[in-house]
Design a protein around this motif. Structure first.
Motif, PDB file in Angstrom:
ATOM      1  N   ASN A  48       5.156  -9.298   3.550  1.00  0.00           N
ATOM      2  CA  ASN A  48       5.420  -8.195   4.476  1.00  0.00           C
ATOM      3  C   ASN A  48       5.368  -8.765   5.897  1.00  0.00           C
ATOM      4  O   ASN A  48       4.318  -9.241   6.338  1.00  0.00           O
ATOM      5  CB  ASN A  48       4.379  -7.100   4.324  1.00  0.00           C
ATOM      6  CG  ASN A  48       4.472  -6.355   2.996  1.00  0.00           C
ATOM      7  OD1 ASN A  48       5.054  -5.301   2.913  1.00  0.00           O
ATOM      8  ND2 ASN A  48       3.880  -6.941   1.967  1.00  0.00           N
ATOM      9  N   GLN A  92      -0.804   2.931   0.472  1.00  0.00           N
ATOM     10  CA  GLN A  92      -1.256   3.503   1.732  1.00  0.00           C
ATOM     11  C   GLN A  92      -2.648   2.993   2.112  1.00  0.00           C
ATOM     12  O   GLN A  92      -3.474   2.691   1.258  1.00  0.00           O
ATOM     13  CB  GLN A  92      -1.293   5.032   1.625  1.00  0.00           C
ATOM     14  CG  GLN A  92       0.013   5.662   1.167  1.00  0.00           C
ATOM     15  CD  GLN A  92       1.112   5.555   2.200  1.00  0.00           C
ATOM     16  OE1 GLN A  92       0.825   5.540   3.391  1.00  0.00           O
ATOM     17  NE2 GLN A  92       2.358   5.492   1.762  1.00  0.00           N
ATOM     18  N   SER A 126       5.058   0.954   9.827  1.00  0.00           N
ATOM     19  CA  SER A 126       3.644   0.928   9.466  1.00  0.00           C
ATOM     20  C   SER A 126       2.823   0.954  10.748  1.00  0.00           C
ATOM     21  O   SER A 126       3.210   0.377  11.770  1.00  0.00           O
ATOM     22  CB  SER A 126       3.319  -0.328   8.658  1.00  0.00           C
ATOM     23  OG  SER A 126       1.970  -0.317   8.224  1.00  0.00           O
ATOM     24  N   ILE A 162      -4.092  -0.905   7.613  1.00  0.00           N
ATOM     25  CA  ILE A 162      -2.632  -0.890   7.640  1.00  0.00           C
ATOM     26  C   ILE A 162      -2.181   0.377   6.925  1.00  0.00           C
ATOM     27  O   ILE A 162      -2.540   0.603   5.772  1.00  0.00           O
ATOM     28  CB  ILE A 162      -2.061  -2.131   6.940  1.00  0.00           C
ATOM     29  CG1 ILE A 162      -2.671  -3.397   7.548  1.00  0.00           C
ATOM     30  CG2 ILE A 162      -0.546  -2.164   7.028  1.00  0.00           C
ATOM     31  CD1 ILE A 162      -2.415  -4.649   6.737  1.00  0.00           C
ATOM     32  N   SER A 163      -1.393   1.200   7.604  1.00  0.00           N
ATOM     33  CA  SER A 163      -1.049   2.501   7.039  1.00  0.00           C
ATOM     34  C   SER A 163      -0.108   2.400   5.848  1.00  0.00           C
ATOM     35  O   SER A 163      -0.072   3.292   5.003  1.00  0.00           O
ATOM     36  CB  SER A 163      -0.419   3.397   8.116  1.00  0.00           C
ATOM     37  OG  SER A 163       0.865   2.905   8.496  1.00  0.00           O
ATOM     38  N   GLU A 164       0.667   1.300   5.770  1.00  0.00           N
ATOM     39  CA  GLU A 164       1.631   1.191   4.677  1.00  0.00           C
ATOM     40  C   GLU A 164       1.961  -0.269   4.405  1.00  0.00           C
ATOM     41  O   GLU A 164       2.172  -1.057   5.307  1.00  0.00           O
ATOM     42  CB  GLU A 164       2.907   1.955   5.027  1.00  0.00           C
ATOM     43  CG  GLU A 164       3.901   2.082   3.879  1.00  0.00           C
ATOM     44  CD  GLU A 164       5.025   3.057   4.222  1.00  0.00           C
ATOM     45  OE1 GLU A 164       6.187   2.730   3.921  1.00  0.00           O
ATOM     46  OE2 GLU A 164       4.730   4.124   4.788  1.00  0.00           O
ATOM     47  N   LEU A 165       1.966  -0.631   3.125  1.00  0.00           N
ATOM     48  CA  LEU A 165       2.336  -1.976   2.680  1.00  0.00           C
ATOM     49  C   LEU A 165       3.079  -1.870   1.359  1.00  0.00           C
ATOM     50  O   LEU A 165       2.946  -0.879   0.634  1.00  0.00           O
ATOM     51  CB  LEU A 165       1.085  -2.848   2.479  1.00  0.00           C
ATOM     52  CG  LEU A 165       0.577  -3.682   3.658  1.00  0.00           C
ATOM     53  CD1 LEU A 165      -0.694  -4.401   3.252  1.00  0.00           C
ATOM     54  CD2 LEU A 165       1.615  -4.686   4.117  1.00  0.00           C
ATOM     55  N   THR A 214       5.048   1.512  -2.597  1.00  0.00           N
ATOM     56  CA  THR A 214       4.362   1.475  -1.307  1.00  0.00           C
ATOM     57  C   THR A 214       2.930   1.938  -1.491  1.00  0.00           C
ATOM     58  O   THR A 214       2.669   2.929  -2.172  1.00  0.00           O
ATOM     59  CB  THR A 214       5.064   2.393  -0.288  1.00  0.00           C
ATOM     60  OG1 THR A 214       6.407   1.948  -0.117  1.00  0.00           O
ATOM     61  CG2 THR A 214       4.347   2.362   1.053  1.00  0.00           C
ATOM     62  N   PHE A 216       5.536  -8.067   9.843  1.00  0.00           N
ATOM     63  CA  PHE A 216       5.315  -6.985  10.801  1.00  0.00           C
ATOM     64  C   PHE A 216       5.793  -7.399  12.186  1.00  0.00           C
ATOM     65  O   PHE A 216       5.381  -8.434  12.703  1.00  0.00           O
ATOM     66  CB  PHE A 216       3.826  -6.643  10.877  1.00  0.00           C
ATOM     67  CG  PHE A 216       3.266  -6.012   9.636  1.00  0.00           C
ATOM     68  CD1 PHE A 216       2.926  -4.668   9.621  1.00  0.00           C
ATOM     69  CD2 PHE A 216       3.045  -6.763   8.488  1.00  0.00           C
ATOM     70  CE1 PHE A 216       2.386  -4.084   8.488  1.00  0.00           C
ATOM     71  CE2 PHE A 216       2.516  -6.179   7.351  1.00  0.00           C
ATOM     72  CZ  PHE A 216       2.193  -4.830   7.353  1.00  0.00           C
TER      73      PHE A 216
END
Length: 212
Positions: free
Chosen positions: A207, A160, A134, A148-151, A158, A209
């Motif tokens: 999640n 976006q 991400s 955040i580009s991906e979660l 997923t 990171f």
């Protein structure tokens, strides 16, 4: 006696004239000096006001020239970036001095920007060993905001481009619709290279990171 007096006066005048002719007029070649108040490089928080700390200018011949200093350049506090301000002044002889100050407008969330490896742990499942990548993009116009580009809010779904806000060490994902799904959550910064966000959408998923 009168003749003698006239002769002496004439001689004195001649000597003064010769002295004046023989003396060269001094030329001012020294430029004024500008002194900045505060640092030459300043950081300003995005969306906050900026007031120049000030400056002064002195010349060895003309004295205080502070009120003659010209300042060029502007600082847009609502857009991140580096802004250059220049300060210029000239004395009566035409000697000029220019000095500059660099002002950087920064987002307080800048340290979060970059690529991360993300592991997901959902309440209804075990850790997902298939980590995904991400990318965090920090806003250039809204302080503390980042995307955040991906979660994930479960192990198979997923979402976006989730928007989030930093508040000290806390992270808030305000209620928003992403890819047709309602998403919201909270999190916290663990270190400069790690943070976590829990999304709550019926199923709760953590999640984690880690910076790459």
């Amino acid at each position: 006696m009168k003749t003698t007096t006239l002769f002496l006066c004439a001689a004195a005048v001649a000597m003064v004239a010769m002295t004046s002719c023989g003396k060269e007029e001094e030329t001012d070649t020294v430029a004024p000096a500008i002194t900045l108040v505060g640092a030459a490089e300043i950081d300003v928080t995005l969306n906050q006001s900026y007031t120049d700390p000030g400056y002064s200018a002195q010349d060895d011949t003309d004295g205080d020239l502070t009120d003659q200093v010209e300042v060029n350049g502007t600082v847009d506090v609502n857009q991140t970036g580096v802004y250059e301000l220049s300060y210029s002044v000239s004395d009566a002889a035409g000697n000029e001095t220019t000095l500059s100050r660099s002002v950087t407008v920064v987002n307080d969330a800048d340290f979060l920007g970059g690529m991360y490896s993300v592991s997901t742990n959902c309440a209804s499942s075990s850790w997902d060993n298939d980590d995904f990548m991400s990318f965090i993009t920090v806003s250039e116009t809204n302080n503390n905001a980042f995307t955040i580009s991906e979660l994930r809010f479960d192990l198979s779904t997923t979402v976006q481009s989730v928007d989030a806000m930093l508040d000290g060490q806390s992270i808030d994902v305000p209620n928003q619709t992403v890819d047709g799904e309602m998403v919201e959550g909270t999190g916290e910064v663990i270190s400069a290279d790690e943070f976590e966000i829990t999304l709550s959408t019926g199923n709760s998923c953590l999640n984690d990171f880690t910076r790459q």
